[in-house]
Every structure is written in C-alpha cells, then in structure tokens.
Scaffold this motif. Structure first.
Motif: not given
Length: 741
Positions: A10, A501-502, A529-530, A548-549
């Motif tokens: 990102p 993104y992110t 996030s995407r 997200d992560y």
C-alpha cells in the motif's frame, strides 16, 4: 477488469543509513505462504514481557533456509495450492480443442503509465570512502539507482527483480565485498556488485513471499531482514554465507514490518497485522525473545518503523484507521515517554551523532522543513536550520572536529542532496538528485465506449488513460489523492467510479474535466481496504470489497449516483472477500474468495457465488463450490450466469445458484489469492475469453470448443472498440488483439 493485487504494497517505507546505528529499511509488499515456528525463552536482552512457546533456531547455509512449521491459525483454512475444477460443478462439458495459429497483437502501446520518482534510500561509502546513495523504488524500471552524493548524478540503474512490480523495497551494503543486497517481494535476496551485476544473494525463511519490509545490519556486519508471512526474521552473514532464521515471533504474527539494532547489538522487531507489538533479542542469541507491549492496545495494524538512538527507540505505529502514532521507548528503564514536542519526525527518518547523545530529525509543516537536534537524554529539541524538503535518507558524518549531516530530501520531481554543517547550521552542498521516473506495473484495465482506455498501477498514485487512436497518454495529478486502484466502473461519459487501496477509498472521477470527488473511506468504520469488484443494479452503483489487514469478511457498498450517498453491507458471505460482481435488474450476482485481508487466516469454507437483491436489501441465495478457493468475474451471456476460476468457467443457475455446467480450460494449481483469473464476453456471440496465468483462451459455448489465443506475460483483460481484446503485456504495455470467427 482488475489486475493482480495479491502482493500489493500500500505504501513505500522510508529508509536511510546513519553513522554508528544500524539503519532500518522498510517497504510494503504482500503475498501468501507458510511460516516458521517461534523460538523464545523467558530470559533475554532488554525489558519487556517474556513471550512463550519455546522452539529452536539453527544456522543454515544460505541455499537452504531451513524447515518450516506452521503456527496455529485463528481460523483454519487451506493455504497450499489447490487444483480448481478438480471435480466438475454440474455437468462436465467435453470441449474440442481448436488448433489455431498463435495470435499476434495488432498494436502495442509501450510504458503507458509513468510517474515521478518515489524512493526509499540509504547512504553508503565505497572502499575508497566515497559517499553514495542507494535509492530503491517500486515499478518495473529503475528499481535500484546508485547516485553520487557529491554531485547527485545517477551512475547506475539496475533492476534486481525483473517483472516484479514491487521493485526494490530496501538495501543493505556490505563494505568488505563492496556489495549491495537488494530486498523485494520475493524470498530471494539479490546481490548487486559494484559493477551492477545481479546474482542470487541468499534465501530467506521457507514460506516467505516478501523480504523487503525491514532490513538492518549489526556490528559484525550480519544482515537481518523481516519476513512475510512467516512472521520471523532472517540473519545472513556475508562473510560465511550462512543464514539463521528465527522462529515466528508470536502465533498470530505474519509480518515483521520493522527492524532496528542498537549499539549493544540488541534487535528490536515491530510486527503486525494482528495485535502489533515489539520483540527484542540479542544478535548472537536470537533464541531468547522478549516482547515489549505497546502502550496502547491495537487489534490490527503495524509497528511501521523503529529507530534506535542511544537507549531510545523512536516507534511509529499505524493503527486500523491508517493514522500514524509516534512514541518513544527508553530501553534502560523499560518506560514509554511522551516527547515535549508534538510533531512527527518527517518521513520517519532520523540519524544519530557518533556518540548517540544527539538525534536529528526534520519537522515539516507550513511549507518549511526544519532540521531539529534532539537531546537523547532529555528529549529536548532545538532548531538547527532549514533543509530543502522532507528526508528520504539521512546520515551523520564526523570530519575532524566538525559534524555534518547528509540528506536526500524532496518528493516528486524535486529531490535534492544536501550536506549540512551542524556547527554553523549552514548548507555546504545542495545539488539536484538525478532520479529516474517510475514505470508502473498496470492493473485495473477498463475500456469504456470510445477510443480511451483507463487504468491504475501497482503501487501507483493516480489514474491513467491511453487514447488508442492518437497514442496520447494522460495521468491524474498525485495531489488528487487516488492511490493504487483496485477496481473501476464506467458509469457514463462523465463519471468513473474508482476504488483505491489501502484505505478503501471510493472516488467519483470525471474523465472530461479530470475532477475528483472522494465519496467514502471504508477502512475507518467498516475495516475494508480494497474496493475491487464493480457493477450496477437496482439504480445503484455497487462495489465489492476485500477487508483490511488481519480482517476477514468483505462488504457490498451501494452508491446512489443521484446524490453520492452510500450504504454498506458488511460480510454478506461470512468470512469471505467479494471478488466479482455483475448486475441485472435489481439483482447483483457476486463471487467470493476465502482469502481475507493480508495477515488474516483463510476461511475454512469453499468460495461462493451469491445473489443479492439491492432493492429489497436481502440475500436471495448463496452457493458454495466445493474445492474452490477463489471464484471471479461473474458474467451474463445470453441469459446465462457464468463465473471464472483459475482453470475454467462454471455456469450457475440464476434462480437458486445450482451449478449447471463446468468448462475446464486449463490444468493449474494455485493458492487462494485475489482475482487471479478473469473472463470477458464478446458482445453478440456465445464466446467468452478467459485469462489466467498469462494464458488467453477463447471458449465457444455454442460449438463447445476451446482455442488458446495467447500465452505469455499477459495480465489484465478488457474488450474494447470493435470487439477487440485489450490486454496488459509485460506489466507495462497495452496490446490490442483481434479475435477471429
């Protein structure tokens, strides 16, 4: 259709080298794989909480990075490659293979998406004492650039990772061999000689797919790097050629995102994405690991950067909202400190004096960049002078009784190399830095009606376009705020919807005027996030997202084009990402994948196809396809619903999702990722074009035939004017292809 965001960093990290301290180097690049087990003990260097679950660490020759043990996952699920369509869904359709002369592109448009330089960097000295700059960059060209620090002239431009759009994320210099080691989104570290020759340096831990997150060098010249997704670190000794891999730092750790080594040779490693923390160990005893808890509990995020100054750690943490928190930790007392100043060191780049009594940082704000001297005993900061820009690299240099600071400063087209006298506060050198522009790896290619094609770039910073007639290219300004594009939709001649993104940011873009309007940032409230999948249904624009992560479960975003209002439905298919959408009337048909946000365990259930009624706000049906880890690109062809996998096409019943027929085109094994296959329909026919792994196959539903059109380095796919295919080739070029009858 979107490109491949499976290893999409990102944002670029910041790196520089400085005097006595072993510098950290960071960047972000992502992919999936297995990990190693943790080596820990209750005793170890530095304060903090001891970690549990002891295992072993061993030295390995660099050709064999050692054994891999999987740490327990929070949610079980397949991580190894699978063979899509190993079992047919519905009827297995027998296809006749048509032998055709390989197609040749009609036109090629080269290097269509370029950008200003954006680098991480470090200073290093040759055996003759000449100061150089190693500047690392993402993209397919200019991945590693060597500059003379005195003149700013670029002396070499090297691509250690050809074909990898992540480029080089960081470097480490080994003075005895006059060798740079380059780190990228691979498990192999490349060796770059003083002449620019590239060869294999060493292998990191098995299961690693990205070794560029963090790099540091200890007092014995051994190089350390952080690994993803194995959640551990590798130590390489250039003198002996041996490697050592630590264990996974904690069972839920996949990223070692930052590394710093202090003057006592204690390593500090920052982790993520789940429950980020700091771990420490001695460089000679990496089996004894201790955890230093952060002063705040953050469920997901990263310890983005750590810098060591005397007994201080400058710590930069990025939380789930994407905002950076800066704090200071004193290792001698085991306490977190609040600096008497409120600014964030610019670029997360600092340097120390030779005796570590002073640290130097740049305070950027209100259009100026102030070099500050920080007393490491009291944290008091004093102004030194102005510098040309935000720093990308910084190095303290003692020359006789005088102290100097070397800096690479700037952004975009305005990079400069400066040398500051710390005694007088005057600049003794300020020259332009000759950095090469970036050539982005293309992703997210769409072809609205007309002659223009729009696209984004892997690690890109905007939207680009190509006129197929005039060959003229255009790109938005970096100030527009559009970052790496995951997906797009052409709504009408004056509106494109863009997913970036992110932060999961959705924009409305006017291609006629170039104006950009930000509609929503999904990360803050919805942990997405995407925005990768796009369609229209029920008088709404609909986006599908990847979380997200460290998170599982995507979302549907409904946008009213009349007033740009939004509604978000979180986790419509529990635990799975939304990878593809197509609309018909009030109904949107979607496809999912079992891979969540990077750092999250895969879902344990198969990928799904589903139908959602936008007007009624309810799920009509959802159908799991056993054995499938990723289903993509739903299409409506003459009333039938078709979806793609890595090995072919499946027809689904629109009424209830019952699988109707399977058309197997390829025989590939693939791990769960994000949209690694795509299909497009040729208007006015029963033909579908399938793309996976660089192979383009034409499926004729009526004739029940398959024809291989192209095989090579092809990625994104769209259908343009006069039903010609548009493809991305070599990551940088757009090619146009005619499909015969």
């Amino acid at each position: 259709m979107s490109g491949s965001p499976n290893s999409s960093p990102p944002e670029r990290g910041r790196a520089a080298s400085k005097g006595v301290l072993r510098r950290t180097v960071l960047s972000l690049g992502i992919a999936l794989g297995a990990g190693t087990a943790l080596t820990r003990s209750t005793a170890g260097p530095g304060p903090g909480r001891a970690a549990a679950d002891p295992n072993s660490v061993t030295d390995q020759p660099s050709a064999d990075p050692g054994s891999v043990l999987d740490a327990p996952a929070q949610r079980p699920g397949p991580t190894m490659p699978t063979k899509s369509l190993a079992t047919a869904h519905g009827k297995a359709v027998t296809l006749t293979t048509r032998m055709a002369k390989p197609s040749a592109p009609l036109r090629r448009y080269r290097n269509v998406f370029m950008g200003d330089p954006d680098v991480t960097a470090e200073f290093f000295r040759t055996g003759q004492g000449v100061l150089k700059i190693a500047a690392s960059a993402a993209g397919l060209s200019g991945q590693l650039q060597i500059l003379d620090a005195a003149t700013g002239v670029r002396e070499k431009q090297i691509n250690p990772f050809p074909g990898n759009g992540g480029g080089v994320g960081g470097t480490a210099y080994d003075a005895p061999s006059a060798t740079l080691f380059a780190f990228g989104a691979e498990n192999i570290v490349q060796r770059v000689s003083s002449s620019g020759t590239v060869s294999t340096g060493y292998s990191t831990a098995k299961g690693t797919t990205n070794a560029s997150f963090a790099v540091a060098t200890d007092s014995k010249g051994r190089i350390w790097n952080g690994n993803y997704p194995s959640g551990n670190a590798t130590r390489f000794d250039p003198a002996s050629g041996s490697t050592l891999n630590t264990g996974r730092l904690r069972a839920d750790t996949q990223y070692v995102r930052s590394l710093a080594i202090d003057s006592s040779d204690t390593v500090y490693a920052g982790t993520g994405a789940s429950n980020p923390a700091i771990f420490s160990w001695d460089t000679d005893n990496p089996g004894s690991v201790r955890e230093i808890p952060l002063p705040w509990r953050i469920p997901t995020g990263f310890v983005r950067r750590i810098e060591a100054h005397r007994d201080l750690l400058f710590v930069y943490v990025v939380g789930p909202d994407g905002k950076t928190i800066f704090s200071v930790y004193r290792t001698s007392t085991g306490t977190w400190l609040t600096p008497p100043w409120k600014w964030l060191p610019s670029g997360m780049v600092t340097a120390s004096s030779d005796d570590n009594s002073e640290a130097y940082a740049v305070w950027s704000g209100a259009g100026s960049h102030r070099l500050m001297r920080i007393d490491t005993r009291t944290l008091e900061a004093d102004y030194v002078c102005l510098v040309p820009g935000p720093p990308e690299a910084m190095e303290f240099e003692a020359s006789g009784s005088q102290g100097y600071l070397n800096l690479l400063c700037g952004s975009g087209k305005g990079f400069r190399v400066a040398r500051i006298s710390l005694d007088s506060g005057n600049s003794v050198r300020d020259v332009p830095a000759e950095l090469a522009p970036r050539i982005f790896k293309l992703q997210t290619l769409i072809a609205p009606a007309g002659n223009k094609v729009f696209f984004g770039g892997y690690l890109g910073d905007g939207i680009g376009s190509l006129d197929l007639v005039t060959r003229r290219t255009w790109r938005s300004a970096p100030a527009a705020g559009i970052r790496q594009i995951e997906g797009m939709l052409s709504y009408n001649a004056r509106t494109l919807y863009i997913g970036s993104y992110t932060g999961g940011v959705i924009f409305r873009f006017n291609p006629a005027t170039g104006s950009v309007k930000k509609l929503i940032e999904l990360r803050d409230k919805y942990l997405q996030s995407r925005p990768i999948a796009w369609t229209t249904a029920g008088s709404r624009v609909v986006a599908g997202t990847i979380p997200d992560y460290g998170r599982s479960g995507g979302a549907l975003v409904l946008i009213d084009p009349a007033d740009d209002s939004t509604r978000v439905i979180v986790d419509p298919v529990p635990g799975q990402s939304i990878l593809g959408l197509v609309g018909e009337g009030d109904v949107v048909y979607g496809t999912t994948g079992i891979k969540g946000g990077h750092g999250a365990p895969n879902d344990a259930t198969p990928a799904h196809v589903f139908a959602w009624n936008v007007a009624q706000g309810r799920m009509l049906w959802k159908q799991a396809l056993p054995g499938e880890v990723e289903i993509n690109s739903p299409l409506l062809v003459r009333g039938g619903l078709y979806v793609s996998t890595s090995n072919g096409v499946v027809q689904m019943g629109k009424a209830d999702g019952t699988p109707v027929a399977t058309y197997r085109l390829l025989e590939r094994w693939a791990a769960a990722k994000y949209r690694t296959s795509s299909i497009e329909a040729l208007p006015g026919s029963n033909r579908i074009v399938h793309l996976c792994g660089g192979t383009v196959t034409l499926l004729d539903l009526e004739r029940k035939t398959r024809t291989e059109l192209l095989r090579g380095t092809y990625s994104d796919l769209a259908v343009g004017r006069q039903n010609k295919l548009l493809l991305v080739d070599n990551g940088t070029d757009v090619v146009e292809l005619a499909v015969g009858a």
